[in-house]
Write a protein that holds these residues in place. Structure first.
Motif, PDB file in Angstrom:
ATOM      1  N   LEU A   5       0.810  -1.212   0.000  1.00 36.66           N
ATOM      2  CA  LEU A   5       0.000   0.000   0.000  1.00 36.66           C
ATOM      3  C   LEU A   5       0.848   1.268   0.000  1.00 36.66           C
ATOM      4  O   LEU A   5       0.325   2.358   0.118  1.00 36.66           O
ATOM      5  CB  LEU A   5      -0.929   0.006   1.216  1.00 36.66           C
ATOM      6  CG  LEU A   5      -1.883  -1.175   1.336  1.00 36.66           C
ATOM      7  CD1 LEU A   5      -2.622  -1.121   2.653  1.00 36.66           C
ATOM      8  CD2 LEU A   5      -2.853  -1.203   0.173  1.00 36.66           C
ATOM      9  N   LEU A   6       2.143   1.108  -0.150  1.00 34.34           N
ATOM     10  CA  LEU A   6       3.041   2.256  -0.065  1.00 34.34           C
ATOM     11  C   LEU A   6       3.577   2.634  -1.444  1.00 34.34           C
ATOM     12  O   LEU A   6       3.900   1.780  -2.254  1.00 34.34           O
ATOM     13  CB  LEU A   6       4.217   1.925   0.857  1.00 34.34           C
ATOM     14  CG  LEU A   6       3.834   1.533   2.284  1.00 34.34           C
ATOM     15  CD1 LEU A   6       5.036   0.989   3.020  1.00 34.34           C
ATOM     16  CD2 LEU A   6       3.253   2.710   3.024  1.00 34.34           C
ATOM     17  N   ASN A   7       3.696   3.943  -1.675  1.00 32.72           N
ATOM     18  CA  ASN A   7       4.289   4.409  -2.927  1.00 32.72           C
ATOM     19  C   ASN A   7       5.818   4.429  -2.776  1.00 32.72           C
ATOM     20  O   ASN A   7       6.340   4.256  -1.668  1.00 32.72           O
ATOM     21  CB  ASN A   7       3.707   5.774  -3.327  1.00 32.72           C
ATOM     22  CG  ASN A   7       4.003   6.860  -2.317  1.00 32.72           C
ATOM     23  OD1 ASN A   7       5.069   6.905  -1.721  1.00 32.72           O
ATOM     24  ND2 ASN A   7       3.046   7.762  -2.119  1.00 32.72           N
ATOM     25  N   PRO A   8       6.566   4.656  -3.860  1.00 32.18           N
ATOM     26  CA  PRO A   8       8.039   4.617  -3.765  1.00 32.18           C
ATOM     27  C   PRO A   8       8.654   5.564  -2.727  1.00 32.18           C
ATOM     28  O   PRO A   8       9.539   5.135  -1.973  1.00 32.18           O
ATOM     29  CB  PRO A   8       8.488   4.949  -5.198  1.00 32.18           C
ATOM     30  CG  PRO A   8       7.370   4.414  -6.048  1.00 32.18           C
ATOM     31  CD  PRO A   8       6.109   4.716  -5.253  1.00 32.18           C
ATOM     32  N   LYS A  31       1.114   9.474   6.332  1.00 33.74           N
ATOM     33  CA  LYS A  31       2.215   9.646   7.292  1.00 33.74           C
ATOM     34  C   LYS A  31       2.178   8.589   8.389  1.00 33.74           C
ATOM     35  O   LYS A  31       3.202   7.998   8.705  1.00 33.74           O
ATOM     36  CB  LYS A  31       2.163  11.035   7.939  1.00 33.74           C
ATOM     37  CG  LYS A  31       2.496  12.182   7.026  1.00 33.74           C
ATOM     38  CD  LYS A  31       2.484  13.506   7.757  1.00 33.74           C
ATOM     39  CE  LYS A  31       1.170  13.843   8.408  1.00 33.74           C
ATOM     40  NZ  LYS A  31       0.034  14.019   7.527  1.00 33.74           N
ATOM     41  N   THR A  32       1.009   8.349   8.934  1.00 31.66           N
ATOM     42  CA  THR A  32       0.908   7.370  10.029  1.00 31.66           C
ATOM     43  C   THR A  32       1.273   5.982   9.526  1.00 31.66           C
ATOM     44  O   THR A  32       1.968   5.234  10.213  1.00 31.66           O
ATOM     45  CB  THR A  32      -0.502   7.382  10.644  1.00 31.66           C
ATOM     46  OG1 THR A  32      -0.763   8.695  11.136  1.00 31.66           O
ATOM     47  CG2 THR A  32      -0.613   6.383  11.784  1.00 31.66           C
ATOM     48  N   ARG A  33       0.853   5.641   8.329  1.00 28.46           N
ATOM     49  CA  ARG A  33       1.213   4.345   7.756  1.00 28.46           C
ATOM     50  C   ARG A  33       2.734   4.245   7.617  1.00 28.46           C
ATOM     51  O   ARG A  33       3.342   3.236   7.978  1.00 28.46           O
ATOM     52  CB  ARG A  33       0.550   4.146   6.387  1.00 28.46           C
ATOM     53  CG  ARG A  33       0.862   2.777   5.802  1.00 28.46           C
ATOM     54  CD  ARG A  33       0.276   2.567   4.419  1.00 28.46           C
ATOM     55  NE  ARG A  33      -1.140   2.834   4.388  1.00 28.46           N
ATOM     56  CZ  ARG A  33      -1.736   3.651   3.499  1.00 28.46           C
ATOM     57  NH1 ARG A  33      -1.018   4.240   2.565  1.00 28.46           N
ATOM     58  NH2 ARG A  33      -3.013   3.847   3.529  1.00 28.46           N
ATOM     59  N   VAL A  34       3.366   5.303   7.112  1.00 28.92           N
ATOM     60  CA  VAL A  34       4.823   5.303   6.956  1.00 28.92           C
ATOM     61  C   VAL A  34       5.488   5.134   8.321  1.00 28.92           C
ATOM     62  O   VAL A  34       6.415   4.330   8.475  1.00 28.92           O
ATOM     63  CB  VAL A  34       5.312   6.598   6.265  1.00 28.92           C
ATOM     64  CG1 VAL A  34       6.831   6.737   6.364  1.00 28.92           C
ATOM     65  CG2 VAL A  34       4.874   6.620   4.812  1.00 28.92           C
TER      66      VAL A  34
END
Length: 139
Positions: A5-8, A31-34
């Motif tokens: 679910l994350l971009n580069p 941000k929270t996911r990162v």
């Protein structure tokens, strides 16, 4: 750790281990996911124990949400020692821990301006708001 679910740029932030990293992005941008994936990556691939890891946010709701997300990514053993809190909560924790070095008891209280005003009013034996505010501003 697979993070589909994350971009580069998000993946790059998670995998960066060479020092401090600032994650600066707008609301709803992930941000929270990162941050939560970064914590898991630090522990699992970075070999960093939980104790030196701190995720600090502004609201209790955000801190609870972040802790919940971390809990879904990691085991309880991996989470042990990680700090997820608000700025105020962390500050209070540090002050209580360091209180004896300052000559204070760790059970001290922090008063808001309303409570402080009530105490000052009692000491001055007045209900004059101007007088109370004057003393508060001097303090």
């Amino acid at each position: 750790m697979s993070a589909p679910l994350l971009n580069p740029p998000q993946r790059a932030a998670i995998h960066y281990l060479d020092g401090p990293l600032l994650v600066l992005a707008g609301a709803g941008s992930g941000k929270t996911r990162v941050i939560t994936y970064k914590i898991a990556h630090l522990v699992r691939q970075g070999g960093i124990p939980g104790r030196p890891i701190a995720a600090i946010t502004f609201t209790n709701k955000a801190a609870r949400g972040m802790l919940e997300r971390v809990g879904k990514l990691m085991t309880s053993a991996e989470i042990r020692g990680i700090t997820v809190s608000t700025f105020h909560s962390l500050g209070m924790h540090i002050l209580r821990q360091e209180a004896p070095h300052l000559g204070y008891k760790p059970q001290f209280s922090i008063l808001d301006s309303y409570d402080a005003g009530k105490i000052i009013a009692d000491i001055l034996n007045t209900t004059s708001k101007d007088e109370i505010r004057k003393v508060q501003s001097q303090i």
